[in-house]
Design a protein around this motif. Structure first.
Motif, PDB file in Angstrom:
ATOM      1  N   GLY A 110      73.737  58.951  43.390  1.00  0.00           N
ATOM      2  CA  GLY A 110      74.794  59.887  43.769  1.00  0.00           C
ATOM      3  C   GLY A 110      75.469  59.501  45.072  1.00  0.00           C
ATOM      4  N   VAL A 111      74.653  59.070  46.045  1.00  0.00           N
ATOM      5  CA  VAL A 111      75.215  58.644  47.334  1.00  0.00           C
ATOM      6  C   VAL A 111      76.120  57.429  47.146  1.00  0.00           C
ATOM      7  CG1 VAL A 111      74.627  57.654  49.573  1.00  0.00           C
ATOM      8  CG2 VAL A 111      73.337  59.594  48.707  1.00  0.00           C
ATOM      9  N   LYS A 112      75.678  56.483  46.312  1.00  0.00           N
ATOM     10  CA  LYS A 112      76.510  55.313  46.047  1.00  0.00           C
ATOM     11  C   LYS A 112      77.844  55.717  45.437  1.00  0.00           C
ATOM     12  CE  LYS A 112      72.832  51.864  45.479  1.00  0.00           C
ATOM     13  NZ  LYS A 112      72.160  50.938  44.528  1.00  0.00           N
ATOM     14  N   GLN A 113      77.784  56.671  44.499  1.00  0.00           N
ATOM     15  CA  GLN A 113      79.017  57.136  43.880  1.00  0.00           C
ATOM     16  C   GLN A 113      79.906  57.829  44.902  1.00  0.00           C
ATOM     17  OE1 GLN A 113      80.033  56.530  40.741  1.00  0.00           O
ATOM     18  NE2 GLN A 113      81.967  57.458  41.376  1.00  0.00           N
ATOM     19  N   ASP A 114      79.274  58.650  45.771  1.00  0.00           N
ATOM     20  CA  ASP A 114      80.050  59.316  46.823  1.00  0.00           C
ATOM     21  C   ASP A 114      80.700  58.298  47.753  1.00  0.00           C
ATOM     22  OD1 ASP A 114      79.297  61.726  45.773  1.00  0.00           O
ATOM     23  OD2 ASP A 114      77.617  62.012  47.162  1.00  0.00           O
ATOM     24  N   VAL A 115      79.948  57.257  48.099  1.00  0.00           N
ATOM     25  CA  VAL A 115      80.501  56.209  48.976  1.00  0.00           C
ATOM     26  C   VAL A 115      81.662  55.508  48.294  1.00  0.00           C
ATOM     27  CG1 VAL A 115      79.996  53.994  50.049  1.00  0.00           C
ATOM     28  CG2 VAL A 115      78.356  55.862  50.247  1.00  0.00           C
ATOM     29  N   LEU A 118      84.524  57.799  48.445  1.00  0.00           N
ATOM     30  CA  LEU A 118      85.064  57.815  49.804  1.00  0.00           C
ATOM     31  C   LEU A 118      85.891  56.565  50.090  1.00  0.00           C
ATOM     32  CD1 LEU A 118      82.050  59.244  51.828  1.00  0.00           C
ATOM     33  CD2 LEU A 118      84.252  60.331  51.454  1.00  0.00           C
ATOM     34  N   LYS A 119      85.411  55.424  49.588  1.00  0.00           N
ATOM     35  CA  LYS A 119      86.174  54.191  49.783  1.00  0.00           C
ATOM     36  C   LYS A 119      87.553  54.301  49.141  1.00  0.00           C
ATOM     37  CE  LYS A 119      82.390  50.856  50.299  1.00  0.00           C
ATOM     38  NZ  LYS A 119      81.718  49.675  49.700  1.00  0.00           N
ATOM     39  N   LEU A 125      94.168  57.022  51.712  1.00  0.00           N
ATOM     40  CA  LEU A 125      94.613  57.515  53.019  1.00  0.00           C
ATOM     41  C   LEU A 125      95.313  56.423  53.821  1.00  0.00           C
ATOM     42  CD1 LEU A 125      91.582  59.724  54.072  1.00  0.00           C
ATOM     43  CD2 LEU A 125      93.876  60.501  53.512  1.00  0.00           C
ATOM     44  N   LYS A 126      94.790  55.205  53.714  1.00  0.00           N
ATOM     45  CA  LYS A 126      95.436  54.095  54.417  1.00  0.00           C
ATOM     46  C   LYS A 126      96.852  53.888  53.906  1.00  0.00           C
ATOM     47  CE  LYS A 126      91.345  51.417  55.765  1.00  0.00           C
ATOM     48  NZ  LYS A 126      90.610  50.147  55.582  1.00  0.00           N
TER      49      LYS A 126
END
Length: 204
Positions: A110-115, A118-119, A125-126
């Motif tokens: 899940g954290v990997k998916q969240d990261v 986010l990327k 955003l960039k």
């Protein structure tokens, strides 16, 4: 334990009996034979006593050994029971650790998916920030133009104000002139009325 030493003694006694028998065979007189028989009887009695003592010692040693072995076995059983308990606890702990690891794997996924999300968001955003920077740069250029136009408008307004002041002055002067004209007209109108009356002409 003196078991081995006692066995050696018995073996020595047996050797002595054998030697005595050999000596008896060599004896020629009854007296000597009787002495030998007596010696043999005494020796047998000693051997029996020694064997009895040996058996008693062996029994005692065996009893002590059994007691020691039983004690050792009891201690070993207790230790084995403790080890079994420890192993059981370790198994339970290992199962819990496995569950924790499985949960951590799921959480890490899940954290990997969240990261990853986010990327992607940061990348968007960039791009958005770059567009905003471009828009801000364009706005700055437009604002600079607006400022220049506003400066011109201010100058025009200042000129208009001056012109309005002049117009107001002209209007006041015109109003004054009109007032004088009206006064002059009333004066002339009165004079005309008097002349008409004087001349007897009808009023228009």
């Amino acid at each position: 334990m003196d078991t081995l030493a006692t066995k050696d003694d018995v073996a020595g006694l047996r050797q002595e009996v054998t030697e005595l028998r050999f000596d008896v065979a060599k004896c020629a007189t009854k007296e000597e034979l009787a002495e030998v028989k007596q010696d043999v009887a005494d020796l047998r009695a000693e051997v029996k006593q020694d064997v009895a003592d040996l058996r008693a010692e062996v029994k005692q040693d065996v009893a002590e050994l059994r007691a020691e072995v039983k004690q050792d076995v009891a201690e070993l059983r207790a230790e084995v029971a403790e080890v079994k308990e420890d192993v059981a606890e370790l198994k339970v702990g290992l199962a819990e650790v496995k569950e924790d690891v499985a949960e951590l794997k799921v959480e890490m996924a899940g954290v990997k998916q969240d990261v990853a999300d986010l990327k992607e968001d940061v990348a968007e955003l960039k791009v958005g920030l770059a567009e905003v920077k471009e828009d801000v740069a364009e706005l700055k250029v437009e604002m600079a133009g607006v400022k220049v136009e506003m400066a011109g408008v201010k100058e025009d307004v200042a000129e208009l104000k001056v012109e309005v002041v002049g117009i107001k002055q002209d209007m006041r002067a015109m109003a004054y002139d009109i007032g004088e004209l009206k006064e002059n007209y009333r004066t002339m109108d009165g004079k005309l009325d008097r002349m008409i009356l004087f001349l007897g002409m009808p009023k228009s």
